[in-house]
Design a protein around this motif. Structure first.
Motif: not given
Length: 540
Positions: A461-490
């Protein structure tokens, strides 16, 4: 990470007039800040940003500087600032101060000299121009605060430029002596030991030397001001964001690097992402740029994704860095601004703070956000903000976000002052006072501390890259990643339950201060204003 502490940092903005008053005059001051710094340290912030406290006639509450090296007596003394700095450092907090370089007060000695005549050593330190043959201003530039950006001066029989109030004349950055002198003012505070600067309106520092008219807005701009302000009717092509500013920012960066000080630039522009990317390009200019993108009233998932993606993609091209905010001293508080149904709901307040702290970049938390304070109602007769008085009643100004912080629910003026406060303490804020929330483990304050504490242990959450994933309203969904490590937030931005089909199994991340989300197979079920942080069960 020590050198680049600002990357992913949480910066707590303090508006001195309204944080804590130590002497009973009704106005917050530097000793008051020092006395209450434990609150910020306990919250878990990395740094404080202190809005202007310099000597000023206070036409724009300190953003009209009359002496860059003096503390205004209403805020204390230089010794008081030194004590604040020492206390902050003892608590592990960095200190960023506001620096307003684009303009001064009309009470500054420099402007007094400049307006005295057209032939004196400081005659060209400000932007002066002859009238058109019919006596009108030299071009069509407008002030952010409404009306022409030009003010007639009978002594010089010329107009001077003011991008903001008439009492805030713009400095002429095309003059080398102005640049050199301002760098000296910055060095003064570097020598005093500050950790960084928030440079106010830093893309206003140069104007088009030919004074060409701005073209009309074509509808494609995202204005930084309200639609009822004529400033929004122009493309601000010539009165700000000029290419010469990049060279000055490189000079500024070289100075700051001598001291290890950080530059956070306020960049207000109708097409801000590419300007912010230029201003923070590969360590040559600013360290990070402050975004206005989330300070509007629009907050649909689609809009938020569009704004965040635009900046993230622009910064990726230059290896730049941004700083996000959802509230500050210039806009209505997010607890009210993004409140569609008008009902107070701590779940919603928690969601906005979690979203802010999950985006790629650094985060600025405005004082009171950690308490869930709503916008205060200030009656016209008590209004202090000249911007609000000019546009009342369609726009009530900025005072509703600037009322004093409530410390003690049962004390006079909620413990902010023993005197009459410069703005009234809101009745809606008293039940949210810090001492009340301290005693409630379910309060917004306890949640804010838990969230910041948990985030410190999430390097993605401090340094990872960011990529949005498709989700219908009213949802906001993205991924934070660094190499193989991944975190998803919805994030469920609505007051109704919502669900999301997941392409891969996710497991909740341990310790995240949220509850209520459920995973049933490959379906994520979120409660109203629900938030979920998860990680893949298997490595991708």
């Amino acid at each position: 990470m020590v050198k680049d502490w600002w990357r992913g940092a949480v910066i707590y903005q303090i508006y001195p007039r309204s944080f804590m008053d130590s002497n009973g005059d009704g106005i917050g001051d530097l000793p008051g800040i020092t006395a209450r710094l434990d609150h910020v340290a306990d919250l878990g912030a990395d740094a404080i940003w202190v809005s202007p406290f310099f000597r000023s006639p206070m036409k724009d509450f300190g953003y009209d500087v009359a002496d860059y090296r003096a503390v205004d007596p209403m805020f204390g003394t230089l010794a008081d600032f030194d004590a604040l700095l020492a206390r902050a450092h003892a608590l592990g907090l960095k200190v960023i101060i506001d620096q307003v370089l684009s303009h001064t007060s009309d009470q500054h000695a420099w402007f007094a000299a400049s307006r005295a005549s057209r032939q004196n050593p400081q005659a060209d330190w400000y932007v002066w121009a002859d009238p058109r043959p019919d006596g009108t201003p030299p071009n069509n530039w407008l002030s952010v605060f409404g009306g022409s950006a030009w003010q007639w001066d009978s002594r010089r029989r010329q107009y001077y430029l003011h991008s903001f109030l008439t009492e805030q004349p713009d400095l002429n950055f095309h003059c080398q002596a102005v640049q050199d002198t301002l760098l000296g003012e910055v060095r003064f505070w570097c020598e005093r030991g500050v950790d960084g600067f928030r440079f106010d309106a830093c893309n206003h520092q140069f104007h088009d030397a030919q004074l060409r008219d701005n073209p009309p807005a074509d509808g494609g701009e995202v204005s930084t001001v309200r639609a009822d302000n004529p400033y929004a009717m122009q493309q601000h092509r010539h009165d700000k964001s000029q290419p010469e500013n990049l060279v000055f920012l490189e000079r500024l960066r070289r100075l700051l690097d001598e001291y290890g000080a950080v530059a956070l630039g306020e960049v207000g522009d109708e097409n801000a992402p590419p300007v912010m990317a230029q201003y923070t390009e590969r360590g040559k200019r600013l360290h990070l740029a402050y975004s206005f993108s989330l300070l509007t009233s629009e907050h649909s998932a689609r809009h938020l994704r569009t704004q965040v993606e635009a900046l993230d993609q622009a910064l990726a091209e230059t290896d730049g860095w941004g700083c996000w905010a959802v509230s500050n001293h210039d806009v209505p508080r997010v607890a009210s601004r993004w409140n569609a149904n008008g009902q107070d709901d701590t779940r919603r307040d928690r969601l906005w703070l979690a979203l802010l702290l999950s985006l790629r970049g650094s985060a600025s938390v405005y004082q009171g956000e950690e308490l869930g304070l709503p916008e205060a109602e200030v009656p016209f007769e008590l209004l202090q903000d000249p911007y609000g008085r000019a546009f009342w009643p369609e726009f009530k100004g900025r005072d509703g976000a600037r009322t004093p912080i409530p410390w003690l629910a049962d004390a006079q003026h909620a413990g902010f002052t023993s005197g009459a406060p410069w703005l009234p303490v809101s009745d809606t804020h008293i039940p949210l006072a810090i001492d009340q929330q301290e005693g409630d483990p379910q309060s917004m304050l306890h949640f804010s501390r838990a969230l910041l504490r948990w985030r410190r242990g999430q390097p993605l959450l401090r340094m990872g890259s960011m990529k949005f994933l498709d989700a219908p309203e009213p949802l906001l969904w993205f991924e934070r990643r660094d190499g193989d490590a991944s975190l998803q937030a919805v994030f469920n931005l609505s007051a109704e339950p919502a669900s999301l089909a997941l392409p891969q199994a996710l497991a909740p991340i341990a310790g995240a201060p949220f509850s209520g989300a459920r995973i049933e197979g490959r379906t994520l079920a979120l409660p109203p204003f629900g938030v979920f942080f998860g990680e893949p069960l298997h490595a991708p």
